[in-house]
Structures are given as structure tokens and as C-alpha cells.
Design a protein around this motif. Structure first.
Motif, PDB file in Angstrom:
ATOM      1  N   TRP A  38       0.833  -1.198   0.000  1.00 43.71           N
ATOM      2  CA  TRP A  38       0.000   0.000   0.000  1.00 43.71           C
ATOM      3  C   TRP A  38       0.867   1.246   0.000  1.00 43.71           C
ATOM      4  CZ3 TRP A  38       0.535  -3.048   4.400  1.00 43.71           C
ATOM      5  CH2 TRP A  38       1.156  -2.441   5.492  1.00 43.71           C
ATOM      6  N   ALA A  39       0.216   2.362  -0.329  1.00 41.08           N
ATOM      7  CA  ALA A  39       0.823   3.690  -0.232  1.00 41.08           C
ATOM      8  C   ALA A  39      -0.271   4.633   0.229  1.00 41.08           C
ATOM      9  CB  ALA A  39       1.385   4.135  -1.577  1.00 41.08           C
ATOM     10  N   VAL A  40      -0.097   5.220   1.403  1.00 42.42           N
ATOM     11  CA  VAL A  40      -1.085   6.147   1.956  1.00 42.42           C
ATOM     12  C   VAL A  40      -0.500   7.548   1.886  1.00 42.42           C
ATOM     13  CG1 VAL A  40      -2.465   6.776   3.962  1.00 42.42           C
ATOM     14  CG2 VAL A  40      -2.022   4.373   3.472  1.00 42.42           C
ATOM     15  N   GLU A  41      -1.028   8.344   0.966  1.00 44.42           N
ATOM     16  CA  GLU A  41      -0.580   9.723   0.751  1.00 44.42           C
ATOM     17  C   GLU A  41       0.922   9.793   0.486  1.00 44.42           C
ATOM     18  OE1 GLU A  41      -2.116  12.558   3.571  1.00 44.42           O
ATOM     19  OE2 GLU A  41      -4.101  11.625   3.588  1.00 44.42           O
ATOM     20  N   SER A  42       1.429   8.809  -0.234  1.00 45.26           N
ATOM     21  CA  SER A  42       2.856   8.806  -0.576  1.00 45.26           C
ATOM     22  C   SER A  42       3.098   8.584  -2.060  1.00 45.26           C
ATOM     23  CB  SER A  42       3.597   7.732   0.227  1.00 45.26           C
ATOM     24  OG  SER A  42       3.052   6.450  -0.014  1.00 45.26           O
ATOM     25  N   ALA A  43       2.184   7.940  -2.779  1.00 47.82           N
ATOM     26  CA  ALA A  43       2.370   7.732  -4.215  1.00 47.82           C
ATOM     27  C   ALA A  43       2.506   9.059  -4.948  1.00 47.82           C
ATOM     28  CB  ALA A  43       1.209   6.919  -4.791  1.00 47.82           C
TER      29      ALA A  43
ATOM     30  N   VAL B 215      -3.904   2.111  -2.756  1.00 46.05           N
ATOM     31  CA  VAL B 215      -3.322   3.458  -2.780  1.00 46.05           C
ATOM     32  C   VAL B 215      -4.379   4.447  -2.314  1.00 46.05           C
ATOM     33  CG1 VAL B 215      -2.342   5.277  -4.230  1.00 46.05           C
ATOM     34  CG2 VAL B 215      -1.722   2.888  -4.635  1.00 46.05           C
ATOM     35  N   VAL B 216      -4.072   5.145  -1.243  1.00 41.54           N
ATOM     36  CA  VAL B 216      -4.950   6.183  -0.720  1.00 41.54           C
ATOM     37  C   VAL B 216      -4.258   7.526  -0.954  1.00 41.54           C
ATOM     38  CG1 VAL B 216      -6.054   7.148   1.338  1.00 41.54           C
ATOM     39  CG2 VAL B 216      -5.918   4.660   1.032  1.00 41.54           C
ATOM     40  N   ASP B 217      -4.932   8.423  -1.686  1.00 36.70           N
ATOM     41  CA  ASP B 217      -4.251   9.682  -2.037  1.00 36.70           C
ATOM     42  C   ASP B 217      -5.248  10.647  -2.657  1.00 36.70           C
ATOM     43  OD1 ASP B 217      -2.029  11.399  -2.288  1.00 36.70           O
ATOM     44  OD2 ASP B 217      -0.757   9.746  -2.978  1.00 36.70           O
ATOM     45  N   GLY B 218      -4.777  11.879  -2.829  1.00 37.13           N
ATOM     46  CA  GLY B 218      -5.519  12.834  -3.629  1.00 37.13           C
ATOM     47  C   GLY B 218      -5.209  12.612  -5.102  1.00 37.13           C
ATOM     48  N   PHE B 219      -6.200  12.854  -5.959  1.00 40.19           N
ATOM     49  CA  PHE B 219      -6.029  12.680  -7.399  1.00 40.19           C
ATOM     50  C   PHE B 219      -6.628  13.874  -8.129  1.00 40.19           C
ATOM     51  CE2 PHE B 219      -5.747   8.394  -5.829  1.00 40.19           C
ATOM     52  CZ  PHE B 219      -4.806   7.786  -6.649  1.00 40.19           C
ATOM     53  N   LEU B 220      -5.948  14.301  -9.185  1.00 41.81           N
ATOM     54  CA  LEU B 220      -6.534  15.259 -10.113  1.00 41.81           C
ATOM     55  C   LEU B 220      -7.469  14.503 -11.049  1.00 41.81           C
ATOM     56  CD1 LEU B 220      -3.350  17.348 -10.968  1.00 41.81           C
ATOM     57  CD2 LEU B 220      -5.291  18.095  -9.582  1.00 41.81           C
TER      58      LEU B 220
ATOM     59  N   TRP C  15       4.426  21.096   0.051  1.00 37.87           N
ATOM     60  CA  TRP C  15       4.680  19.770   0.617  1.00 37.87           C
ATOM     61  C   TRP C  15       5.688  18.974  -0.213  1.00 37.87           C
ATOM     62  CZ3 TRP C  15      -0.807  18.121   2.666  1.00 37.87           C
ATOM     63  CH2 TRP C  15      -0.852  18.365   4.056  1.00 37.87           C
ATOM     64  N   ALA C  16       6.435  19.668  -1.093  1.00 35.43           N
ATOM     65  CA  ALA C  16       7.508  19.050  -1.877  1.00 35.43           C
ATOM     66  C   ALA C  16       7.006  17.893  -2.736  1.00 35.43           C
ATOM     67  CB  ALA C  16       8.653  18.594  -0.977  1.00 35.43           C
ATOM     68  N   VAL C  17       5.830  18.071  -3.343  1.00 39.64           N
ATOM     69  CA  VAL C  17       5.237  17.073  -4.231  1.00 39.64           C
ATOM     70  C   VAL C  17       5.405  17.549  -5.677  1.00 39.64           C
ATOM     71  CG1 VAL C  17       3.072  15.963  -4.932  1.00 39.64           C
ATOM     72  CG2 VAL C  17       3.542  16.371  -2.508  1.00 39.64           C
ATOM     73  N   PRO C  18       5.929  16.720  -6.590  1.00 43.58           N
ATOM     74  CA  PRO C  18       6.043  17.164  -7.989  1.00 43.58           C
ATOM     75  C   PRO C  18       4.681  17.481  -8.607  1.00 43.58           C
ATOM     76  CG  PRO C  18       7.375  15.194  -7.607  1.00 43.58           C
ATOM     77  CD  PRO C  18       6.526  15.383  -6.384  1.00 43.58           C
ATOM     78  N   THR C  19       3.721  16.587  -8.435  1.00 44.14           N
ATOM     79  CA  THR C  19       2.348  16.770  -8.885  1.00 44.14           C
ATOM     80  C   THR C  19       1.511  15.627  -8.336  1.00 44.14           C
ATOM     81  OG1 THR C  19       0.844  16.893 -10.812  1.00 44.14           O
ATOM     82  CG2 THR C  19       2.788  15.512 -11.037  1.00 44.14           C
ATOM     83  N   LEU C  20       0.232  15.875  -8.135  1.00 37.57           N
ATOM     84  CA  LEU C  20      -0.674  14.773  -7.873  1.00 37.57           C
ATOM     85  C   LEU C  20      -0.821  13.915  -9.127  1.00 37.57           C
ATOM     86  CD1 LEU C  20      -3.570  16.460  -5.848  1.00 37.57           C
ATOM     87  CD2 LEU C  20      -1.960  14.737  -5.005  1.00 37.57           C
ATOM     88  N   ALA C  21      -1.191  12.674  -8.938  1.00 35.04           N
ATOM     89  CA  ALA C  21      -1.519  11.817 -10.076  1.00 35.04           C
ATOM     90  C   ALA C  21      -2.823  12.283 -10.704  1.00 35.04           C
ATOM     91  CB  ALA C  21      -1.650  10.372  -9.628  1.00 35.04           C
TER      92      ALA C  21
END
Length: 331
Positions: free
Chosen positions: A181-186, A213-218, A238-244
Motif C-alpha cells: 500500500w501507499a497512503v498519501e505517498s504515491a 493506494v490512498v491519495d488525492g487525485f486530479l 509539501w515538496a510534491v512534484p504533482t498529484l496523479a
């Protein structure tokens, strides 16, 4: 570190170090920020590691999952419930025959947290199920130090292994994990499809094992002007390149051998915990500014900004959703 999982499941040293660039990194989206690097993400999480304790004493670094019967004022209970929702999504005991299901629950099973923070989700699942062993992957050493202390306190240290590595090339053996799993990390992987992340998850999982996978998505490749600006401010903070982008991510799952892909919106499930942000973030900012005599470091200031942005993003329904995506590794 002792091998507590399977005979060939050894904790690796990732070639080139955890921050070495990936030679096959996916191209960035037009609205992503290529200036955000893995080193920025590492610096951000190192600098704000202790700040997450204000959100959760157990270092649950994600939103909570509300269901009927839970008090929406008790944030920690909802955060732990999100961990258990991930565990349910893995369907570790799923079997067509009762005998096989019983055998599965009695044997050792290994699960992997890709981008674990301080290991809170793994700690919950291992604590709930004595048959589980967890490997967690992060490139932030201080998070593993925090995780080790919390593991000992929870009495699960003998069934947890924390490795410092890039989660898109962990060096772990292929086809050995019973779930991942990935929680707010993918979201920290490159590109709108997060293809490098998906490829590594597919490599690690046994045939028939599940990824959650738990996350925000565009929801659109080109968000509206306001949503796009807010997404960029949140991501940079938050040093994120972009949301998926949701469709791109689902396509990457299919391309890498996943099937039974399901996307479920958790917008209303996480809303009660998200509503804790304004009071908590404001109180935290005032206290920390007072303690630091008004001189918070850049990443700590950005962390506070991103907390408010995360709440506001939720109102852009056409452009953004918070989801759990599950998929099964094909046989």
C-alpha cells in the motif's frame, strides 16, 4: 537486521543510495514542478518530522476515515480507522475455500508500505494481525528512527523492518509480498501516472496479491485556473512534484499487469478529519511562531500553508478527489 520474513526476503542496500536519480523517471506533466526533487522531499520530511506529532501522537501522517459509530471529534480514532480500511482493501484472507482461508490466516504473511512515514499504518495492521510481518520503505532516516521507537512501545518491533530506500527501486526481491500500500505517498513519485511507483509495486507483489493506494487525485489533466494554482501552491509547499491524474494512474496499473482495478471516492469519509485542520493548524502556527520568535524555517512555514491548502482543495469537485484505488496483481 535479522530476516524475520521469508528465507530470501532480505533488507537491501539500494545501489546509488536512496536519493540517486532514477534513470527511467517518467516525464513531468505540464502543470507539475520539475524543480521539486527527491532531495527536496527528503529535506522537507526531515525538517518537519516532529511537527506531524501535533496531528497524531502515533504519527499517522494522513487523513482519517470516518464511519458510522466513530466520534468525528476524535481525530486519532479516525486516523487509525484509515489504516484498517487499507488492511481491509488488501483482502489478505480472501479465498474461495474456508480451509485455504484458515491456512492463510495462520501462516506468515509479508506486507509492504511504500512511502511509510513513521510506519503507523504498518504498525496498526501488524498489531491487529499476529500473522503479519511488515517492511516499510522511506528515504528519510529520521522517520525510521521514530518508527523504531513507536514499534517498541507497541510491542511489534520483532515483526517490523524499516529500510531506507527509494520506493520506486527498493532492491527487495520480486513477487514475495502478500500485499502493498501507499497512503498519501504515491503522489511523491514522478509524473501524472506515477508509473515508476506502479512498476515497482507490481514487481514486489505475488500474483493475486493486492495494492491499495490512498491519495488525492486530479480528475483532469488541465485543472481550472483556481484549482491549478491551488494545486501548485499545495504541491510546492509539501515538496510534491504533482498529484496523479486519476485516469493516467489507472492506465499505469493496467499497463503493469494489474486487474480488478477499483476507484472509490473517500471525499466524505475524510471530511470530518479534514475539518480539524483550521483550528489545529492555526494553534500550531501561533505556538511554534512564539517558540521560534517568529523565525520558522522555510519548510516548516510551507508545511503550515499546505495544511490549509489541503482543506480548500476539497471544494474543487470537478478537478480533485481523495480516493482509495485498489488493484490485484495478475497471475
Amino acid at each position: 537486521m535479522p530476516n524475520v520474513f521469508q528465507p530470501d526476503f532480505r533488507v537491501p542496500q539500494t545501489p546509488g543510495g536512496p536519493l540517486a536519480p532514477h534513470p527511467l523517471a517518467a516525464p513531468e506533466a505540464p502543470f507539475s514542478n520539475p524543480a521539486i526533487t527527491t532531495a527536496d522531499t527528503h529535506d522537507y520530511f526531515t525538517e518537519v518530522a516532529d511537527d506531524y506529532r501535533a496531528w497524531s501522537p502515533s504519527y499517522n501522517m494522513h487523513f482519517g476515515f470516518w464511519r458510522l459509530g466513530l466520534n468525528p471529534l476524535r481525530r486519532e480514532v479516525m486516523l487509525v480507522e484509515m489504516n484498517r480500511a487499507v488492511g481491509r482493501a488488501l483482502k489478505l484472507d480472501e479465498s474461495g475455500e474456508p480451509r485455504l482461508a484458515q491456512e492463510a490466516s495462520q501462516r506468515r504473511r509479508c506486507v509492504i508500505d511504500l512511502g511509510c512515514g513513521a510506519g503507523a499504518t504498518a504498525r496498526t495492521l501488524v498489531g491487529d494481525d499476529p500473522s503479519l510481518y511488515a517492511v516499510t520503505v522511506t528515504n528519510v532516516a529520521v522517520q525510521n528512527s521514530i518508527a523504531a521507537r513507536l514499534d517498541a512501545r507497541a510491542g511489534v518491533a520483532d515483526r517490523m523492518a524499516h529500510i531506507e530506500a527509494d520506493y520506486t527501486r527498493t532492491g527487495l526481491p520480486a513477487a514475495q509480498a502478500d500485499g502493498a500500500w501507499a497512503v498519501e505517498s504515491a503522489c511523491y513519485a514522478n509524473g501524472t501516472a506515477k508509473a515508476d511507483f506502479v512498476r515497482e509495486a507490481a514487481r514486489l507483489l505475488k500474483p493475486g496479491a493486492r495494492l491499495a493506494v490512498v491519495d488525492g487525485f486530479l480528475l483532469r489533466r488541465q485543472p481550472g485556473r483556481s484549482a491549478g494554482w491551488l494545486h501548485r501552491l499545495w504541491a510546492d509547499s509539501w515538496a510534491v512534484p504533482t498529484l496523479a491524474v486519476q485516469d493516467d494512474f489507472v492506465a499505469a496499473l493496467r499497463d503493469n499487469g494489474f486487474e480488478d482495478i477499483e476507484v472509490q471516492s473517500l471525499r466524505w469519509r475524510v471530511a470530518p478529519s479534514a475539518l480539524h485542520i483550521p483550528a489545529l493548524a492555526t494553534r500550531f502556527a501561533l505556538v511554534e511562531l512564539w517558540k521560534a520568535r517568529g523565525r520558522l524555517s522555510p519548510w516548516r512555514r510551507k508545511h503550515i500553508v499546505a495544511s490549509y491548502c489541503a482543506l480548500v482543495l476539497g471544494i474543487f469537485w470537478r478537478d480533485f478527489d481523495y480516493c482509495i484505488v485498489t488493484a490485484k496483481r495478475s497471475g
